[in-house]
Design a protein around this motif. Structure first.
Motif, mmCIF file in Angstrom:
data_model
loop_
_atom_site.group_PDB
_atom_site.id
_atom_site.type_symbol
_atom_site.label_atom_id
_atom_site.label_comp_id
_atom_site.label_asym_id
_atom_site.label_seq_id
_atom_site.Cartn_x
_atom_site.Cartn_y
_atom_site.Cartn_z
ATOM 1 N N MET A 103 0.529 -1.076 0.423
ATOM 2 C CA MET A 103 0.151 0.193 -0.336
ATOM 3 C C MET A 103 0.614 1.027 -0.203
ATOM 4 O O MET A 103 1.756 1.226 0.830
ATOM 5 C CB MET A 103 -0.995 0.506 1.608
ATOM 6 N N SER A 104 0.107 2.403 -0.443
ATOM 7 C CA SER A 104 1.724 3.577 -0.810
ATOM 8 C C SER A 104 0.844 4.339 -0.297
ATOM 9 O O SER A 104 -0.245 4.668 0.370
ATOM 10 C CB SER A 104 1.179 4.076 -2.755
ATOM 11 N N ALA A 105 1.341 5.512 0.016
ATOM 12 C CA ALA A 105 1.145 6.398 1.185
ATOM 13 C C ALA A 105 -0.144 7.539 0.280
ATOM 14 O O ALA A 105 -1.146 7.444 1.008
ATOM 15 C CB ALA A 105 2.560 7.745 1.833
ATOM 16 N N ALA A 106 0.093 7.045 -1.252
ATOM 17 C CA ALA A 106 -1.221 8.101 -1.294
ATOM 18 C C ALA A 106 -2.736 7.014 -0.593
ATOM 19 O O ALA A 106 -3.526 7.665 -1.011
ATOM 20 C CB ALA A 106 -1.322 7.998 -2.560
ATOM 21 N N GLU A 107 -2.599 5.906 -0.586
ATOM 22 C CA GLU A 107 -3.403 4.709 -0.220
ATOM 23 C C GLU A 107 -3.913 4.475 1.201
ATOM 24 O O GLU A 107 -4.788 4.014 0.785
ATOM 25 C CB GLU A 107 -3.452 3.808 -1.175
ATOM 26 N N ALA A 108 -3.175 4.784 1.909
ATOM 27 C CA ALA A 108 -3.077 4.873 2.953
ATOM 28 C C ALA A 108 -4.717 5.364 3.823
ATOM 29 O O ALA A 108 -4.702 4.424 4.546
ATOM 30 C CB ALA A 108 -2.247 5.462 4.025
ATOM 31 N N GLY A 109 -5.321 6.565 3.333
ATOM 32 C CA GLY A 109 -6.199 6.876 3.629
ATOM 33 C C GLY A 109 -7.118 8.086 2.883
ATOM 34 O O GLY A 109 -6.274 8.304 1.789
ATOM 35 N N GLU A 110 -8.213 8.096 3.204
ATOM 36 C CA GLU A 110 -8.903 9.031 2.159
ATOM 37 C C GLU A 110 -9.066 10.164 1.631
ATOM 38 O O GLU A 110 -8.851 10.729 1.261
ATOM 39 C CB GLU A 110 -10.634 8.346 2.276
ATOM 40 N N LEU A 111 -8.981 10.308 3.285
ATOM 41 C CA LEU A 111 -8.366 12.191 3.591
ATOM 42 C C LEU A 111 -7.074 11.738 3.935
ATOM 43 O O LEU A 111 -6.813 13.698 3.610
ATOM 44 C CB LEU A 111 -9.119 11.988 4.809
ATOM 45 N N LEU A 112 -6.480 11.659 4.893
ATOM 46 C CA LEU A 112 -5.027 11.385 4.670
ATOM 47 C C LEU A 112 -3.965 10.749 4.434
ATOM 48 O O LEU A 112 -3.607 9.566 4.447
ATOM 49 C CB LEU A 112 -4.777 11.670 6.581
ATOM 50 N N GLY A 113 -2.875 10.921 3.239
ATOM 51 C CA GLY A 113 -1.544 10.529 2.964
ATOM 52 C C GLY A 113 -0.569 10.178 4.274
ATOM 53 O O GLY A 113 -1.004 10.821 4.724
ATOM 54 N N ILE A 114 -0.440 9.014 4.356
ATOM 55 C CA ILE A 114 0.490 8.840 5.312
ATOM 56 C C ILE A 114 2.048 8.505 4.701
ATOM 57 O O ILE A 114 1.308 7.032 4.835
ATOM 58 C CB ILE A 114 -0.229 8.180 6.518
ATOM 59 N N ASP A 115 2.677 9.319 5.143
ATOM 60 C CA ASP A 115 4.093 8.195 4.702
ATOM 61 C C ASP A 115 4.965 8.256 6.334
ATOM 62 O O ASP A 115 4.771 9.699 6.664
ATOM 63 C CB ASP A 115 4.850 8.983 4.008
#
Length: 225
Positions: A1-13
């Motif tokens: 799972m990429s950072a962009a797909e981590a959440g609908e509201l927040l990208g998490i990296d």
């Protein structure tokens, strides 16, 4: 799972909290939260081990299309977990909030289903990595990992062990030498005593005879050892 797909509201990296584990050392890693919306997003970070980790800030606001950093610090650990496997988990909650909401006004109630806000949650795992897996080989003449040093250390030469029969013979010789030395000392004292008595009484007395007899018994016992 990429950072962009981590959440609908927040990208998490990154989506895993990776700590280069070392005993008795405080270790930190940074999470970057990216607001992927045109709305203001509040966030809150929770963990299954709150006494073990310090999260700063543990809640706040991320402006539209902006990023915010969260520093997670693991307290110094005295013991390493079995096989370096960690079961700790983190939960990043996010919710769209009104633009007039300030960071200090963020509360846990904003992230419940009953709040009426659009809420999102992302779970993060904790992974321990050993320092030896980060750098292999040598740099600037400095030694590599500690494990490598331990494996290549020259074996220590074992202490010399004296066979038991030789140790016994050595002990007996020491006792014999001590007995001979004591015998010579007693003879010297006996001669001095004999001369003193001869000068005082002109001959041997009964006391001298008793002293000589006692000395002879002691010498006999010592020589039999």
């Amino acid at each position: 799972m990429s950072a962009a797909e981590a959440g609908e509201l927040l990208g998490i990296d990154p989506i895993e909290l990776r700590f280069p584990f070392e005993l008795n050392k405080q270790i930190s890693c940074t999470l970057q939260l990216t607001n992927k919306t045109d709305k203001q997003v509040a966030f809150k970070v929770k963990t299954t081990s709150p006494k073990k980790y310090c999260v700063r800030p543990n809640n706040g606001i991320v402006a539209p299309r902006s990023t915010a950093d969260v520093v997670v610090t693991m307290q110094a650990q005295r013991d390493a977990p079995p096989d370096m496997q960690c079961k700790d988990k983190f939960l990043v909650q996010s919710a769209i909030v009104a633009k007039e909401i300030m960071p200090k006004e963020v509360t846990g109630d904003m992230f419940t289903k009953d709040s009426g806000n659009v809420v999102d949650e992302v779970k993060l795992k904790v992974v321990y990595i050993t320092p030896s897996t980060q750098s292999e080989g040598f740099e600037d003449g400095s030694p590599g990992s500690l494990s490598y040093q331990e494996e290549t250390k020259e074996p220590k030469e074992p202490d010399k062990i004296i066979p038991e029969p030789f140790a016994l013979i050595s002990k007996l010789m020491e006792e014999k030498n001590s007995a001979v030395e004591l015998n010579n000392k007693l003879r010297q004292e006996l001669d001095l005593l004999r001369r003193d008595i001869s000068r005082q009484h002109g001959g041997f007395s009964l006391v001298l005879v008793l002293v000589v007899a006692i000395m002879g018994i002691l010498l006999g016992l010592l020589m039999k050892r």
